[in-house]
Scaffold this motif. Structure first.
Motif, PDB file in Angstrom:
ATOM      1  N   SER A  74      -1.713 -11.825 -51.015  1.00 44.52           N
ATOM      2  CA  SER A  74      -3.147 -11.888 -50.992  1.00 44.52           C
ATOM      3  C   SER A  74      -3.719 -12.971 -50.906  1.00 44.52           C
ATOM      4  CB  SER A  74      -3.258 -10.843 -51.988  1.00 44.52           C
ATOM      5  OG  SER A  74      -4.729 -10.886 -52.351  1.00 44.52           O
ATOM      6  N   ASN A 105      -8.300  -8.772 -49.644  1.00 49.42           N
ATOM      7  CA  ASN A 105      -8.707  -9.709 -48.673  1.00 49.42           C
ATOM      8  C   ASN A 105     -10.037  -9.845 -48.179  1.00 49.42           C
ATOM      9  OD1 ASN A 105      -6.460 -11.333 -49.407  1.00 49.42           O
ATOM     10  ND2 ASN A 105      -5.241 -11.071 -47.485  1.00 49.42           N
ATOM     11  N   ALA A 106     -10.252  -8.673 -47.591  1.00 49.45           N
ATOM     12  CA  ALA A 106     -11.599  -8.547 -46.975  1.00 49.45           C
ATOM     13  C   ALA A 106     -12.739  -8.623 -47.960  1.00 49.45           C
ATOM     14  CB  ALA A 106     -11.596  -7.204 -46.144  1.00 49.45           C
ATOM     15  N   GLY A 114       0.120  -3.120 -47.273  1.00 52.66           N
ATOM     16  CA  GLY A 114      -0.557  -4.245 -46.317  1.00 52.66           C
ATOM     17  C   GLY A 114      -1.804  -3.646 -46.494  1.00 52.66           C
ATOM     18  N   THR A 117      -3.393  -4.824 -49.608  1.00 54.33           N
ATOM     19  CA  THR A 117      -3.668  -6.595 -49.591  1.00 54.33           C
ATOM     20  C   THR A 117      -4.940  -6.939 -48.651  1.00 54.33           C
ATOM     21  OG1 THR A 117      -1.338  -6.808 -50.093  1.00 54.33           O
ATOM     22  CG2 THR A 117      -2.749  -8.837 -49.068  1.00 54.33           C
ATOM     23  N   SER A 118      -5.114  -6.122 -47.400  1.00 55.16           N
ATOM     24  CA  SER A 118      -6.039  -6.435 -46.623  1.00 55.16           C
ATOM     25  C   SER A 118      -7.276  -5.827 -47.017  1.00 55.16           C
ATOM     26  CB  SER A 118      -5.924  -5.452 -45.313  1.00 55.16           C
ATOM     27  OG  SER A 118      -4.799  -5.560 -44.630  1.00 55.16           O
ATOM     28  N   PHE A 124      -9.917   1.102 -44.583  1.00 51.15           N
ATOM     29  CA  PHE A 124      -8.524   0.599 -45.465  1.00 51.15           C
ATOM     30  C   PHE A 124      -8.153   1.800 -46.027  1.00 51.15           C
ATOM     31  CE2 PHE A 124     -11.385  -3.047 -45.324  1.00 51.15           C
ATOM     32  CZ  PHE A 124     -10.656  -4.058 -44.983  1.00 51.15           C
TER      33      PHE A 124
END
Ligand SMILES: C[S@@+](CC[C@H](N)C(=O)[O-])C[C@H]1O[C@@H](n2cnc3c(N)ncnc32)[C@H](O)[C@@H]1O
Length: 306
Positions: A2, A85-86, A78, A81-82, A170
């Motif tokens: 991340s 991050n977003a 995944g 983490t996305s 997400f």
């Protein structure tokens, strides 16, 4: 991996910044011993949150969730983490300028990876079937709680329509969409509507929306029969940036602030006052018990008197 970094201000972050300022500005005349003491105090306070995060597990992804959805552990992580991050990479100010959000949101509003695991651990002890979240933002706590095996449904409340568009992809990638009912409207209105339509009470409630309304949310949950008999309320930010010590800037009229900065400071001041009032309200409530914990920006556990 991340890239998200928490930018929140907690009492310890604020204290660390003050000590850093003192170190940077300490004149030559200050005794070396005093500088060493300030330096040690800074290292202690600045190192605490990273230490807690280092020695706390990553997001708990139960095998039962993987079996139920057919997703792999890597796929769920995944998606997590996305999402983090977003949250960090989104230009929230630009979205507001473009009219996509009503209020100025910001990544510091996210409760983050460490608190998500704290909330998961509370929920593993309380074993809730029905969860209510008041104030969702990018839905990290929502996702983390929805992964747990006892949780059958999370009703998630926020005022910002854009967040539905943001969160849902997400949640879908993490395989939790079926458990989440995201309702967009001012939370007090949604609570009243849910109660009128015979909504079942909730076993766990996470309150993390506009701070001045916290007391009204707790009272509405009781009055509208939305908290189960053994239900637990977790209220976030109950030590709001060290609300017992108002920073001078909140009081000053001499600072040269533009209109937007002035409005942001006013919101923070109202949040501080709101949290101070809320903490007294819960502590003195005839039906409730409170336990304030110094986790991050403060979490209060609230339950009915035994
Ligand atoms: C601190 S963020 C929530 C963070 C989230 N719970 C998490 O764990 O990352 C606060 C959220 O409350 C929402 N909010 C503010 N006022 C509200 C209201 N009256 N009703 C519902 N949501 C509200 C904001 O839009 C924002 O998304």
């Amino acid at each position: 991996m991340s890239t998200y970094r928490n930018t929140h201000v907690t009492p310890s972050v604020r204290a660390a910044n003050l000590l850093k300022t003192a170190l940077a500005s300490s004149p030559e005349s200050v005794a070396p011993h005093t500088t060493a003491v300030i330096s040690e105090a800074h290292a202690l306070i600045a190192g605490e949150e990273p230490y807690l995060e280092n020695y706390t597990s990553d997001l708990l992804v139960p095998q039962s969730h993987l079996d139920g959805t057919g997703l792999s552990d890597a796929e769920v992580r995944g998606a997590w983490t996305s999402l983090l991050n977003a949250t960090g990479d989104t230009d929230w100010l630009q979205l507001h300028a473009d009219g996509k959000t009503q209020d100025r949101l910001g990544s510091a509003m996210c409760s983050g990876a460490y608190e998500a695991v704290v909330l998961q651990n509370f929920a593993l002890m309380a074993k809730p079937a029905r969860v209510l979240e008041i104030g969702v933002f990018t839905g990290t706590a929502t996702l983390a709680l929805a992964l747990l095996p006892t949780v059958q449904q999370i009703v998630a409340l926020d005022v910002e329509p854009y967040l539905k568009e943001f969160c849902e992809p997400f949640w879908a990638s993490a395989g939790v969409s079926d458990k989440i009912d995201f309702k967009i409207a001012p939370a007090l209105e949604t609570l009243a509507t849910m109660s009128k339509s015979g909504c079942e009470p909730f076993d766990l409630v996470f309150i993390d929306a506009d701070k001045p309304s916290y007391g009204a949310y707790v009272q509405a949950l009781l009055d509208l029969g939305l908290l189960s008999e053994d239900g637990v309320i977790l209220a976030d930010n109950t030590l709001y940036k060290g609300c017992w010590v108002a920073p001078e800037m909140f009081e000053s009229t001499e600072l040269e602030l533009d209109e937007v900065e002035r409005k942001q400071l006013q919101i923070q001041k109202e949040a501080m006052d709101g949290i101070n009032e809320f903490n007294a309200f819960v502590r003195n409530h005839p039906e409730l018990e409170a336990c304030v914990l110094p986790i991050r920006d403060g979490i209060t556990i609230i339950r009915r008197k035994l």
